[in-house]
Motif scaffolding. Structure first.
Motif, mmCIF file in Angstrom:
data_model
loop_
_atom_site.group_PDB
_atom_site.id
_atom_site.type_symbol
_atom_site.label_atom_id
_atom_site.label_comp_id
_atom_site.label_asym_id
_atom_site.label_seq_id
_atom_site.Cartn_x
_atom_site.Cartn_y
_atom_site.Cartn_z
ATOM 1 N N MET A 56 91.062 -26.341 -15.504
ATOM 2 C CA MET A 56 91.812 -27.223 -16.354
ATOM 3 C C MET A 56 93.288 -26.860 -16.229
ATOM 4 S SD MET A 56 91.953 -27.614 -20.511
ATOM 5 C CE MET A 56 90.206 -27.730 -20.662
ATOM 6 N N PHE A 57 94.136 -27.853 -16.041
ATOM 7 C CA PHE A 57 95.578 -27.679 -15.970
ATOM 8 C C PHE A 57 96.166 -28.162 -17.286
ATOM 9 C CE2 PHE A 57 99.889 -29.029 -15.132
ATOM 10 C CZ PHE A 57 100.383 -28.053 -14.285
ATOM 11 N N THR A 58 96.962 -27.303 -17.951
ATOM 12 C CA THR A 58 97.561 -27.668 -19.231
ATOM 13 C C THR A 58 99.072 -27.467 -19.164
ATOM 14 O OG1 THR A 58 95.573 -26.947 -20.391
ATOM 15 C CG2 THR A 58 97.566 -27.217 -21.710
ATOM 16 N N GLN A 59 99.814 -28.538 -19.407
ATOM 17 C CA GLN A 59 101.275 -28.420 -19.473
ATOM 18 C C GLN A 59 101.654 -27.876 -20.842
ATOM 19 O OE1 GLN A 59 103.441 -32.034 -18.795
ATOM 20 N NE2 GLN A 59 105.407 -31.087 -19.233
ATOM 21 N N LEU A 60 102.548 -26.909 -20.867
ATOM 22 C CA LEU A 60 103.003 -26.323 -22.127
ATOM 23 C C LEU A 60 104.251 -27.068 -22.601
ATOM 24 C CD1 LEU A 60 102.650 -22.563 -21.157
ATOM 25 C CD2 LEU A 60 101.036 -23.981 -22.422
ATOM 26 N N ALA A 94 107.293 -20.128 -18.810
ATOM 27 C CA ALA A 94 105.979 -20.618 -18.418
ATOM 28 C C ALA A 94 105.881 -22.064 -18.877
ATOM 29 C CB ALA A 94 104.878 -19.783 -19.047
ATOM 30 N N PHE A 95 105.645 -22.978 -17.929
ATOM 31 C CA PHE A 95 105.594 -24.391 -18.289
ATOM 32 C C PHE A 95 104.216 -25.012 -18.111
ATOM 33 C CE2 PHE A 95 107.207 -24.075 -13.973
ATOM 34 C CZ PHE A 95 106.411 -24.966 -13.265
ATOM 35 N N ALA A 96 103.264 -24.230 -17.598
ATOM 36 C CA ALA A 96 101.895 -24.730 -17.473
ATOM 37 C C ALA A 96 100.939 -23.542 -17.358
ATOM 38 C CB ALA A 96 101.755 -25.635 -16.264
ATOM 39 N N VAL A 97 99.659 -23.821 -17.623
ATOM 40 C CA VAL A 97 98.604 -22.823 -17.497
ATOM 41 C C VAL A 97 97.430 -23.471 -16.769
ATOM 42 C CG1 VAL A 97 96.974 -21.353 -18.745
ATOM 43 C CG2 VAL A 97 99.258 -21.669 -19.633
ATOM 44 N N ILE A 98 96.839 -22.719 -15.837
ATOM 45 C CA ILE A 98 95.619 -23.166 -15.172
ATOM 46 C C ILE A 98 94.491 -22.273 -15.653
ATOM 47 C CG2 ILE A 98 94.411 -23.459 -12.988
ATOM 48 C CD1 ILE A 98 97.179 -23.801 -11.677
ATOM 49 N N ASP A 99 93.404 -22.890 -16.104
ATOM 50 C CA ASP A 99 92.225 -22.163 -16.573
ATOM 51 C C ASP A 99 91.047 -22.560 -15.696
ATOM 52 O OD1 ASP A 99 90.138 -20.952 -17.876
ATOM 53 O OD2 ASP A 99 90.531 -21.883 -19.825
ATOM 54 N N TYR A 100 90.614 -21.636 -14.825
ATOM 55 C CA TYR A 100 89.490 -21.898 -13.944
ATOM 56 C C TYR A 100 88.151 -21.640 -14.618
ATOM 57 C CZ TYR A 100 92.654 -22.432 -10.000
ATOM 58 O OH TYR A 100 93.632 -22.867 -9.152
ATOM 59 N N GLY A 101 88.193 -21.201 -15.864
ATOM 60 C CA GLY A 101 86.963 -21.026 -16.619
ATOM 61 C C GLY A 101 86.531 -19.580 -16.746
ATOM 62 N N LEU A 102 85.291 -19.423 -17.144
ATOM 63 C CA LEU A 102 84.712 -18.121 -17.409
ATOM 64 C C LEU A 102 84.857 -17.184 -16.212
ATOM 65 C CD1 LEU A 102 83.171 -16.783 -19.714
ATOM 66 C CD2 LEU A 102 81.067 -17.551 -18.656
#
Length: 81
Positions: free
Chosen positions: A1-5, A21-29
């Motif tokens: 999931m890509f989330t813009q901050l 930091a202007f975005a976060v990538i969450d590849y999961g567990l």
């Protein structure tokens, strides 16, 4: 999931320096968050893994000292004062 901050967060990336930091990538567990950060000093964009990212100092929030910074940097600034 890509989330813009929005707004971006001021952070310190170990070995790279201060930035936003202007975005976060969450590849999961079982994966670190990846912080997409623009470094202040160079303008470079780095994808930094979570263990390398620390929030910047914030006087209002009571975060006066950033423990992630190299102890040598802190000692140098104290000596200059």
């Amino acid at each position: 999931m890509f989330t813009q901050l929005n707004p971006p967060l001021p952070v310190h990336v170990i070995d790279r320096g201060a930035g936003l930091a202007f975005a976060v990538i969450d590849y999961g567990l079982e994966h670190n968050l990846i912080w997409i950060t623009a470094i202040d000093a160079t303008g470079e964009i780095w994808c930094a893994p979570n263990p390398k990212v620390r929030l910047s100092e914030n006087w209002t929030a009571g975060r006066i000292v950033n423990p992630a910074r190299d102890s040598g940097q802190q000692e140098e600034s104290k000596e200059q004062e």
